[in-house]
Scaffold this motif. Structure first.
Motif, PDB file in Angstrom:
ATOM      1  N   GLU A   1      57.511  26.261 -12.418  1.00  0.00           N
ATOM      2  CA  GLU A   1      56.321  26.820 -13.164  1.00  0.00           C
ATOM      3  C   GLU A   1      55.465  27.582 -12.069  1.00  0.00           C
ATOM      4  OE1 GLU A   1      53.886  24.042 -15.332  1.00  0.00           O
ATOM      5  OE2 GLU A   1      52.498  25.555 -15.201  1.00  0.00           O
TER       6      GLU A   1
ATOM      7  N   VAL B   1      57.743  21.782 -12.418  1.00  0.00           N
ATOM      8  CA  VAL B   1      56.338  22.069 -11.972  1.00  0.00           C
ATOM      9  C   VAL B   1      56.856  23.346 -10.947  1.00  0.00           C
ATOM     10  CG1 VAL B   1      53.994  21.428 -10.889  1.00  0.00           C
ATOM     11  CG2 VAL B   1      55.266  20.132 -12.510  1.00  0.00           C
TER      12      VAL B   1
ATOM     13  N   ALA C   1      50.152  19.874 -12.015  1.00  0.00           N
ATOM     14  CA  ALA C   1      51.162  19.046 -11.427  1.00  0.00           C
ATOM     15  C   ALA C   1      51.112  17.751 -11.421  1.00  0.00           C
ATOM     16  CB  ALA C   1      51.477  19.500  -9.712  1.00  0.00           C
TER      17      ALA C   1
END
Lengths: 98, 398
Positions: free
Chosen positions: B357, B354, B341
């Protein structure tokens, strides 16, 4: 990086070396000691007792007057809730109990 | 992907792993339990336990909830024989859940060597049985995800925590259950957090919960703040709190739960980890894994763990996904991290990317993909004495 428009501190987005010059709030300051990313610098002159604002909220109070560009950390910022524990606190215990 | 597969249990919950738990019921049985589990540690045998010999309702509840956790397929209890823990009750409850269970009493089995041999036989046999169990469909709305931050630094609140908050929002929007915790790391955020209460009556409870944590830590003389936090640029507990708070995302807060309470339905819940009443047994959570164990006891299938300084831990029972906030730590401890991150700080990605993800990784790990800490064999577990009173009616959705 300034996280919130009301903040009076900015956050380093990379590690800076001692002697490097960085621009904070329109003034260029020299970094005295190397600072890791994430550490805070004063975005303006902050009087003693004033709240330190980060994320737009108070994260404690200035323990002493802090000039613009100075490192803001445990030496000049105090929690309004609970004191911050550092290894130095424990060091004092070992010195007092040889 | 909005569906994965899980092991259906008799209470209707489904597990994303089929772990065989070896649980010691007092420290005196710890060595034998560890020896029993060790040869099977890569085949799904996990070691948990409670070290105390004195009785404790919290420990009873925690071990009961952990031994009947959806990720657990079978249980071997390791007793010395004379400890206070009510092993018969625990065994009966696990048996009632339909799981294979056995209790090995070292004093009756003939000591260390015989207990280890007998225990390993049982584990070997039961692992074969578990391997044959079928899986059934597990929709995202049935997932329970816990979140924690550990080894925080000043990057945690800027990258990993807000990114995990975005993943939390996505999970809640799909009907899943999300749990955040550590009221001691919400000190200073109580007012803004209370505004997110789903019901007016919950607002006061949220504020009271943080006030209790502040009293608890003040009595003990320390906040939930380690020297490494300061090395990493954090100065005060309220600064750390603001960073920690952001991992809860933006969803309304549906309720407060205590360790061992399974949320009644999907939504975002605050886990109150600080014991009630006067301070009796010391610090609320002596280290991150004590909180992780509590998130798991509340039914968390997996844990999202953000770190800046670089924690390496995993956990018994539930996989831990490590989201690294600090790009320098990500490079230094790359084997231990699942998601970078910190790239947000270096202009290599956005919080939205992020967050997406993290959400995708949650689904993949739920589907069986192993996390960094699982691959490295991490199975930390710790539990100490605590005491709680039951929740008031305002704490949960009606």
């Amino acid at each position: 990086m300034q996280l919130h428009p009301q903040d009076n501190v900015v956050v380093l987005t990379r590690t800076v070396a001692a002697g490097e010059r960085v621009c904070v709030g329109g003034v260029t300051v020299m970094i005295e000691r190397a600072l890791a990313l994430g550490h805070k610098l004063a975005a303006c002159d902050i009087p003693a007792g004033a709240p330190i604002l980060k994320y737009g909220v108070s994260i404690g109070s200035a323990a002493v007057p802090i000039p613009a560009g100075a490192h803001v950390h445990t030496h000049n910022l105090r929690s309004n809730y609970l004191p911050t524990y550092l290894h130095a606190t424990q060091q004092r215990y070992f010195e007092e109990h040889p | 992907m909005d569906m994965t597969e899980g092991y259906l249990r008799s209470d209707g919950r489904k597990g994303i792993r089929n772990t065989l738990v070896v649980a010691y019921l007092v420290e005196c049985a710890h060595h034998v339990a560890r020896e029993v589990a060790w040869p099977f540690r890569e085949q799904g045998a996990h070691l948990i336990g409670f070290p105390g010999c004195f009785p404790n309702a919290y420990a009873d509840r925690m071990l009961h909830q952990l031994c009947t956790h959806p990720n657990v397929g079978g249980v071997l209890l390791l007793s010395l024989g004379c400890e206070s823990f009510n092993r018969r009750e625990l065994e009966a409850r696990v048996r009632a859940s339909g799981r294979p269970v056995a209790t090995l009493v070292i004093q009756e089995a003939g000591g260390t060597r015989r207990s280890i041999a007998e225990g390993r036989n049982w584990v070997e046999r039961t692992l074969r049985e578990l391997a044959a169990q079928p899986r059934s469909a597990l929709p995202v709305r049935e997932l329970v995800v816990g979140t924690i931050c550990g080894g925080s630094d000043a990057t945690s609140g800027i990258t990993a925590n807000p990114a995990m908050g975005r993943a939390f929002d996505q999970l809640v929007a799909q009907g899943a259950t999300a749990i955040f915790e550590e009221t001691g790391e919400l000190i200073g955020c109580e007012a803004i957090m209370a505004e997110r209460a789903a019901r007016p009556a919950l607002r006061e409870e949220l504020v009271a919960c943080v006030a209790k944590a502040a009293r608890h830590y003040a009595t003990l003389g320390h906040g939930s703040f380690a020297p490494g936090n300061a090395d990493g640029g954090l100065t005060t507990i309220e600064e750390k709190s603001m960073g920690a708070y952001s991992k809860s995302g933006q969803s309304p807060i549906a309720g407060i739960i205590k360790p061992g309470d399974v949320p009644p339905r999907g939504g975002l819940y605050l886990l109150d980890v600080v014991p009630d009443g006067e301070v009796r047994f010391g610090f609320a959570n002596i280290s991150d894994n004590a909180e992780i164990a509590e998130l798991i006891a509340c039914g968390s299938h997996l844990i999202l763990f953000s770190t800046g300084r670089g924690s390496v831990v995993g956990s018994a029972i539930a996989p831990v996904i490590k989201v690294c906030a600090n790009p320098e730590t990500s490079r230094r401890l790359s084997d231990d991290m699942d998601i970078d991150a910190g790239r947000v700080l270096e202009g290599r990605g956005t919080l939205e990317e992020v967050g997406a993800e993290v959400f995708e990784r949650v689904l993949r790990v739920a589907a069986g993909e192993r996390t960094a800490s699982e691959i490295l064999g991490h199975q930390e577990f710790i539990m100490t004495y605590k005491s709680f009173t039951p929740l008031g009616p305002a704490c949960l959705p009606s």
